[in-house]
Enzyme design. Sequence first.
Site, PDB file in Angstrom:
ATOM      1  N   LYS A 213       0.796  -1.660   0.002  1.00 15.91           N
ATOM      2  CA  LYS A 213       0.262   0.093  -0.372  1.00 15.91           C
ATOM      3  C   LYS A 213       0.707   1.226  -0.227  1.00 15.91           C
ATOM      4  O   LYS A 213       0.712   1.972  -0.933  1.00 15.91           O
ATOM      5  CB  LYS A 213      -0.914  -0.075   1.406  1.00 15.91           C
ATOM      6  CG  LYS A 213      -1.962   1.079   1.470  1.00 15.91           C
ATOM      7  CD  LYS A 213      -2.467   1.201   2.873  1.00 15.91           C
ATOM      8  CE  LYS A 213      -2.798   2.590   3.237  1.00 15.91           C
ATOM      9  NZ  LYS A 213      -3.475   2.744   4.290  1.00 15.91           N
TER      10      LYS A 213
ATOM     11  N   ASP B 234      -6.029  -0.194   0.230  1.00 22.83           N
ATOM     12  CA  ASP B 234      -6.057   0.222   1.468  1.00 22.83           C
ATOM     13  C   ASP B 234      -7.263  -0.932   1.768  1.00 22.83           C
ATOM     14  O   ASP B 234      -8.286  -0.993   1.352  1.00 22.83           O
ATOM     15  CB  ASP B 234      -6.047   1.661   2.141  1.00 22.83           C
ATOM     16  CG  ASP B 234      -7.675   2.351   1.643  1.00 22.83           C
ATOM     17  OD1 ASP B 234      -8.528   1.912   1.033  1.00 22.83           O
ATOM     18  OD2 ASP B 234      -8.397   3.081   3.019  1.00 22.83           O
TER      19      ASP B 234
END
Length: 235
Positions: free
Chosen positions: A127, A145
């Site tokens: 991420k 996310d």
Amino acid sequence: MANLSLTKKKSIAEEAYVELEKLYVKQEMTLDYSNAWELLVGGILGAQTTDEQVNRVTAVLFKKYPNIEDFANSSFENMMQEINSIGLYRNKAKALIGSAQKILKDFDGKIPTEREALMSLPGVGPKVASLVRGDYYGIPAIVVDTHCGRISQLLGLSNSQNPTIIEKDLMKILPEETWINWGHYLVLHGRKYCKARCRNCLACPLNDCCHYANKKSIQKKITEAKEQQLEDGCF
Ligand code: SF4
């Protein structure tokens, strides 16, 4: 779990992106940063923490530690103290110092652009690597996310719980030029309409294309609620 054809997924993604762009195109990313290192720091600090909390901490942190060398030379105790208002601060303090030292030692003080190189830094996973690549370097990448992962699944675009696999699934479906925005838009959408515990499918502008909302039971509720002219739905 959705098991849709690639063509169907592409059509859902296309329709969803059009709606997301209408809703969020003018909204800025919420982490404050002025260079790649500051974005990386914000990304590391952001795990299980809101952007607002991160920005409060970094506003002070970047004044006291203006460059990578300052982070690399900080003691663990001092760094912990600076960031102890946010969750997981021990691990994050360790990651910040470790990342700064590795960037100086192995990358000549420059934040790398390659995904693997970024992920070799302590505290940096897919991420944060995608965040830096996409938002700072403009390299197409999807930040998966919890919001992006959850909503992409609900839309019917991935069956996986694993962010790396979700990102790969999305890359097969979404045009490259939409990758950076997709992650950001879904964060905003997750806060506004599609919360983890309370999906407002009735009001959600994606409810026409969303696979979850088109399940018979949910569609029935949407139709009934629309018929009764309810403005807020939460199911
Ligand atoms: S229709 Fe419902 S499940 Fe689908 S994205 Fe919107 S809020 Fe989430």
